[in-house]
Design a protein around this motif. Structure first.
Motif, short mmCIF file in Angstrom:
data_model
loop_
_atom_site.label_atom_id
_atom_site.label_comp_id
_atom_site.label_asym_id
_atom_site.label_seq_id
_atom_site.Cartn_x
_atom_site.Cartn_y
_atom_site.Cartn_z
N GLY A 79 0.80 -1.23 0.00
CA GLY A 79 0.00 0.00 0.00
C GLY A 79 0.83 1.27 0.00
O GLY A 79 0.31 2.35 0.21
N ALA A 80 2.15 1.16 -0.24
CA ALA A 80 3.02 2.33 -0.11
C ALA A 80 3.15 3.17 -1.37
O ALA A 80 3.65 4.27 -1.30
CB ALA A 80 4.42 1.87 0.31
N MET A 81 2.72 2.65 -2.51
CA MET A 81 2.92 3.39 -3.75
C MET A 81 2.05 4.63 -3.78
O MET A 81 0.95 4.65 -3.27
CB MET A 81 2.57 2.52 -4.96
CG MET A 81 3.54 1.37 -5.17
SD MET A 81 5.25 1.88 -5.26
CE MET A 81 5.22 2.89 -6.71
N GLY A 82 2.57 5.67 -4.40
CA GLY A 82 1.82 6.90 -4.54
C GLY A 82 0.66 6.71 -5.50
O GLY A 82 0.56 5.73 -6.21
N ALA A 83 -0.23 7.70 -5.52
CA ALA A 83 -1.41 7.63 -6.38
C ALA A 83 -1.02 7.74 -7.85
O ALA A 83 -0.11 8.48 -8.20
CB ALA A 83 -2.37 8.76 -6.02
N ALA A 84 -1.71 6.98 -8.68
CA ALA A 84 -1.51 7.08 -10.13
C ALA A 84 -2.13 8.39 -10.61
O ALA A 84 -2.91 9.01 -9.91
CB ALA A 84 -2.15 5.89 -10.82
N GLY A 85 -1.81 8.78 -11.80
CA GLY A 85 -2.42 9.96 -12.38
C GLY A 85 -1.64 11.24 -12.11
O GLY A 85 -2.22 12.32 -12.16
N THR A 86 -0.37 11.14 -11.85
CA THR A 86 0.46 12.33 -11.62
C THR A 86 0.56 13.15 -12.90
O THR A 86 0.70 12.60 -13.98
CB THR A 86 1.87 11.91 -11.16
OG1 THR A 86 1.74 11.17 -9.95
CG2 THR A 86 2.75 13.11 -10.94
#
Length: 149
Positions: A79-86
């Motif tokens: 669950g550590a990955m940043g949000a997609a859609g940067t």
């Protein structure tokens, strides 16, 4: 919290290619280089902030998975990955001139300059690693140019 400075950190699947794109295609000025000469990290000026392109995406994903209790390489990052859609939002003075310069430089322009219903003129590019780049010109008569107080 008092914020003194900020930057966007981009871990790329191809750090040298991404650095080349931001330096040569977008024409961002280099703030500093660090690390080994063979694989330097690079920090670019980005208006009032900075964009740092350093490290390799796969190394970053493995470290995040380990730190979060996941399994490196499994797609389980705990669950550590940043949000997609940067996306990067970059304001310029003359979007038509930048459109021509970027087209000539080989940028992948997914939509040319267009005035949006909210009044800004936007152009969209594909950047490295799937990062969308929105180039924006704020027209002289737009409320963002006027103090509304």
């Amino acid at each position: 919290m008092e914020i003194l400075s900020s930057r966007i950190l981009l871990r790329s699947a191809d750090p040298q290619g991404s650095q080349r794109f931001f330096r040569e295609v977008l024409g961002l000025a280099v703030y500093r280089e660090f690390g080994s000469p063979g694989h330097p990290g690079m920090v670019f000026f980005l208006g009032n902030g900075f964009l740092e392109v350093s490290g390799h995406q796969k190394d970053h994903h493995a470290a995040q998975a380990r730190n979060a209790g996941g399994t490196p390489g499994s797609g389980d990052d705990g669950g550590a990955m940043g949000a997609a859609g940067t996306a990067l939002w970059l304001q310029v003075r003359d979007i038509e001139a930048e459109h021509e310069r970027l087209r000539t430089a080989g940028a992948t322009i997914t939509r040319g300059p267009k005035q949006e219903p909210w009044g800004l003129v936007e152009m969209w590019l594909d950047g490295p690693d799937g990062v969308r780049i929105v180039v924006v010109e704020i027209p002289e008569d737009h409320p963002l140019r006027r103090d509304q107080r």
